[in-house]
Scaffold this motif. Sequence first.
Motif, PDB file in Angstrom:
ATOM      1  N   HIS A 469      25.329  28.659  36.716  1.00 56.70           N
ATOM      2  CA  HIS A 469      24.681  29.122  37.943  1.00 56.70           C
ATOM      3  C   HIS A 469      25.650  30.036  38.684  1.00 56.70           C
ATOM      4  O   HIS A 469      25.261  31.081  39.205  1.00 56.70           O
ATOM      5  CB  HIS A 469      24.295  27.940  38.824  1.00 56.70           C
ATOM      6  CG  HIS A 469      23.333  27.004  38.174  1.00 56.70           C
ATOM      7  ND1 HIS A 469      23.154  25.704  38.589  1.00 56.70           N
ATOM      8  CD2 HIS A 469      22.481  27.166  37.114  1.00 56.70           C
ATOM      9  CE1 HIS A 469      22.261  25.111  37.833  1.00 56.70           C
ATOM     10  NE2 HIS A 469      21.840  25.973  36.929  1.00 56.70           N
ATOM     11  N   ILE A 470      26.915  29.611  38.716  1.00 56.91           N
ATOM     12  CA  ILE A 470      28.020  30.484  39.114  1.00 56.91           C
ATOM     13  C   ILE A 470      28.966  30.562  37.922  1.00 56.91           C
ATOM     14  O   ILE A 470      29.511  29.550  37.490  1.00 56.91           O
ATOM     15  CB  ILE A 470      28.767  29.951  40.354  1.00 56.91           C
ATOM     16  CG1 ILE A 470      27.821  29.844  41.549  1.00 56.91           C
ATOM     17  CG2 ILE A 470      29.945  30.848  40.688  1.00 56.91           C
ATOM     18  CD1 ILE A 470      28.454  29.197  42.779  1.00 56.91           C
ATOM     19  N   GLY A 471      29.117  31.744  37.367  1.00 54.56           N
ATOM     20  CA  GLY A 471      30.013  31.936  36.228  1.00 54.56           C
ATOM     21  C   GLY A 471      31.255  32.686  36.665  1.00 54.56           C
ATOM     22  O   GLY A 471      31.188  33.595  37.497  1.00 54.56           O
ATOM     23  N   ILE A 472      32.391  32.292  36.106  1.00 57.88           N
ATOM     24  CA  ILE A 472      33.663  32.943  36.434  1.00 57.88           C
ATOM     25  C   ILE A 472      34.336  33.375  35.137  1.00 57.88           C
ATOM     26  O   ILE A 472      34.550  32.556  34.239  1.00 57.88           O
ATOM     27  CB  ILE A 472      34.589  32.003  37.227  1.00 57.88           C
ATOM     28  CG1 ILE A 472      33.906  31.563  38.535  1.00 57.88           C
ATOM     29  CG2 ILE A 472      35.924  32.681  37.513  1.00 57.88           C
ATOM     30  CD1 ILE A 472      34.682  30.506  39.295  1.00 57.88           C
ATOM     31  N   LEU A 473      34.665  34.653  35.047  1.00 54.29           N
ATOM     32  CA  LEU A 473      35.351  35.197  33.879  1.00 54.29           C
ATOM     33  C   LEU A 473      36.715  35.704  34.297  1.00 54.29           C
ATOM     34  O   LEU A 473      36.828  36.575  35.166  1.00 54.29           O
ATOM     35  CB  LEU A 473      34.540  36.345  33.262  1.00 54.29           C
ATOM     36  CG  LEU A 473      35.280  37.189  32.213  1.00 54.29           C
ATOM     37  CD1 LEU A 473      35.662  36.341  31.000  1.00 54.29           C
ATOM     38  CD2 LEU A 473      34.445  38.397  31.793  1.00 54.29           C
ATOM     39  N   GLY A 474      37.753  35.164  33.680  1.00 54.90           N
ATOM     40  CA  GLY A 474      39.111  35.628  33.931  1.00 54.90           C
ATOM     41  C   GLY A 474      39.455  36.804  33.034  1.00 54.90           C
ATOM     42  O   GLY A 474      39.230  36.766  31.820  1.00 54.90           O
ATOM     43  N   VAL A 475      39.983  37.873  33.617  1.00 51.77           N
ATOM     44  CA  VAL A 475      40.401  39.052  32.867  1.00 51.77           C
ATOM     45  C   VAL A 475      41.816  39.433  33.305  1.00 51.77           C
ATOM     46  O   VAL A 475      42.339  38.915  34.295  1.00 51.77           O
ATOM     47  CB  VAL A 475      39.440  40.250  33.098  1.00 51.77           C
ATOM     48  CG1 VAL A 475      38.041  39.906  32.622  1.00 51.77           C
ATOM     49  CG2 VAL A 475      39.412  40.663  34.559  1.00 51.77           C
ATOM     50  N   ASP A 476      42.417  40.332  32.562  1.00 55.88           N
ATOM     51  CA  ASP A 476      43.736  40.844  32.926  1.00 55.88           C
ATOM     52  C   ASP A 476      43.564  42.201  33.611  1.00 55.88           C
ATOM     53  O   ASP A 476      42.899  43.098  33.080  1.00 55.88           O
ATOM     54  CB  ASP A 476      44.605  41.003  31.683  1.00 55.88           C
ATOM     55  CG  ASP A 476      45.948  41.633  32.000  1.00 55.88           C
ATOM     56  OD1 ASP A 476      46.846  40.901  32.429  1.00 55.88           O
ATOM     57  OD2 ASP A 476      46.068  42.867  31.857  1.00 55.88           O
ATOM     58  N   ARG A 477      44.135  42.319  34.803  1.00 56.38           N
ATOM     59  CA  ARG A 477      44.082  43.589  35.529  1.00 56.38           C
ATOM     60  C   ARG A 477      45.494  44.028  35.858  1.00 56.38           C
ATOM     61  O   ARG A 477      46.109  43.516  36.785  1.00 56.38           O
ATOM     62  CB  ARG A 477      43.239  43.446  36.795  1.00 56.38           C
ATOM     63  CG  ARG A 477      43.038  44.759  37.544  1.00 56.38           C
ATOM     64  CD  ARG A 477      42.101  44.559  38.722  1.00 56.38           C
ATOM     65  NE  ARG A 477      41.837  45.816  39.398  1.00 56.38           N
ATOM     66  CZ  ARG A 477      41.022  45.938  40.434  1.00 56.38           C
ATOM     67  NH1 ARG A 477      40.394  44.879  40.915  1.00 56.38           N
ATOM     68  NH2 ARG A 477      40.833  47.115  40.995  1.00 56.38           N
ATOM     69  N   LYS A 478      45.990  44.929  35.031  1.00 52.50           N
ATOM     70  CA  LYS A 478      47.342  45.466  35.214  1.00 52.50           C
ATOM     71  C   LYS A 478      48.377  44.349  35.313  1.00 52.50           C
ATOM     72  O   LYS A 478      49.249  44.346  36.186  1.00 52.50           O
ATOM     73  CB  LYS A 478      47.393  46.364  36.450  1.00 52.50           C
ATOM     74  CG  LYS A 478      46.502  47.584  36.342  1.00 52.50           C
ATOM     75  CD  LYS A 478      46.564  48.443  37.594  1.00 52.50           C
ATOM     76  CE  LYS A 478      45.651  49.655  37.461  1.00 52.50           C
ATOM     77  NZ  LYS A 478      45.662  50.515  38.682  1.00 52.50           N
ATOM     78  N   GLY A 479      48.245  43.368  34.420  1.00 49.51           N
ATOM     79  CA  GLY A 479      49.209  42.285  34.352  1.00 49.51           C
ATOM     80  C   GLY A 479      48.953  41.127  35.284  1.00 49.51           C
ATOM     81  O   GLY A 479      49.714  40.167  35.287  1.00 49.51           O
ATOM     82  N   GLU A 480      47.891  41.203  36.085  1.00 50.69           N
ATOM     83  CA  GLU A 480      47.541  40.106  36.985  1.00 50.69           C
ATOM     84  C   GLU A 480      46.202  39.503  36.585  1.00 50.69           C
ATOM     85  O   GLU A 480      45.319  40.202  36.079  1.00 50.69           O
ATOM     86  CB  GLU A 480      47.465  40.597  38.436  1.00 50.69           C
ATOM     87  CG  GLU A 480      48.803  40.898  39.068  1.00 50.69           C
ATOM     88  CD  GLU A 480      48.688  41.073  40.577  1.00 50.69           C
ATOM     89  OE1 GLU A 480      48.455  40.062  41.276  1.00 50.69           O
ATOM     90  OE2 GLU A 480      48.816  42.214  41.043  1.00 50.69           O
TER      91      GLU A 480
END
Length: 551
Positions: A469-480
């Motif tokens: 219902h609430i999805g969270i996707l972790g990605v890499d953004r310039k090392g963070e």
Amino acid sequence: MYRYDEFDAAFVQQRVAQFADQVERRLKGEITEDEFKPLRLMNGVYLQLHAYMLRIAVPYGTLSSVQMRRLAHIARTYDKGYGHFTTRQNIQFNWPALKDVPTILAELAEVEMHAIQTSGNCIRNVTADHFAGAAFDEADDPRPYAEILRQWSSLHPEFSFLPRKFKIAVTGAAHDRAAIRLHDIGLEVKRGDDGGMGFAVHVGGGQGRTPMLAREIAGFVPEADILAYVDAILRVYNLFGRRDNKFKARIKILVHETGIDEIRRMVEEEFQQIRGGVLGLPTEEVERIRAYFAPPAFEDRPAVSAKLDAARAANPALDRFARQNLHRHKARGYTSLTISLKPIGGIPGDASADQMDAVADIAEKWAFSEIRVSHEQNLILPHLALDDVPEVYKALAAAGLATANAGAITDIIACPGLDYCALANARSIPIASELSERFGAPERQDEIGPLSIKISGCINACGHHHVGHIGILGVDRKGEEFYQISLGGNPDESASIGEIIGPGFYADGIIDAVETVVDTYIKLRTSPEETFLAAYRRLGEAPFKEALYGA
């Protein structure tokens, strides 16, 4: 439960011996890691960020007390004292030494368990409704069919090196608790017009980089033909699935690029050539396997338990647990109980060796020695007398397993993320723990009502974020580490893929962002009875987007 016959036992022991020889050659340097990789993957061994990981199959999520105790022993003896239950109804051990894996597999074989095909480009563990055989609303117990599929697919010579991994799920109820539309093949057991058993067949679902919902390819395939029909689907996929690009190799891409009508035509053509042959499913074989899944000897009990009602009236914590973690059973006077592996602030899906032993003891004493693993990373006692719930609750509380949050906002699904996985871009566990603590107050959870949060640490979507219902996707953004939010996903019969609603948030902002979404829902819902999913589908993304990012 299914019990190994002589063939099964010999089959698994032979596989253990083969892999023991392969491991020995790897440790001696006689084969390289690249040469070892396809061998270890077919036996459930991954190379993760810090160590090897062993993934053990729990076919269709069904365990006995004896098997659970063996898992506890393995956690205590060969790992760091815990195991991780996954969204594929498996268990993973994150720290075994490679030299010990053959011994672990041999000890698993003694209790009719294995790790065959829990990874690699093959047919993975067949999953099922975690309330199978107990649910009041099922047309039939789907586990005998899941077992038939398991036997048919194990080391299948034609389907051991598919273009990509392949996942099958089976449900026996119209209300889909197995997420069949998120699988390469999803089967719904149903009765035909003549009363005979058969299956609605869905094909081409999956998450990851390109999430898609499975399409119905057949409205009703008779029981006798289901192996031939599934075989026909696999043959078409094996012939035409892309092998030039692993990101486009799943059957969902084939279905999308070819079209469901053309896929249906090709499958039907293949099916007509092989139906009625060696893959025909004899009624007597179905009944032989079905006998293994006969229900326990339930006692004749009143539909309502005066003992439980009195205990609930005297204990608010038990009352809340019963409201949240019990599920209606098909037998009068019984219930199915969810053991949450989501303690407030804890790691979703983890259980210590002591907790596994405690669950085994509880199941043996009160629940016919049967345990289930759900794809929601919880454990289930499928058959429990209502009268016994107070005592079971006490025993669970003593083991730290009495969290009353099944289906609540803190019942979070999360992959291991960057803390363990070599593929991950961001951590999942700390985010899940912080969210659990933020929403952990019982009054807050009751105010919010049923709401699922699912978190993945990379695009592979092992945390099922696409259907939260609430999805969270972790990605890499310039090392963070950076986290995208999607809203409106759902895995059941009204399945939907969540929509990314705007720019993501860094780790120090994602918890507040989720709370903003939740507060917006509470403010705009028509009544406390309107769920988050219903409200989102009514309102759309606009009010949530404005609350997060401004006009």
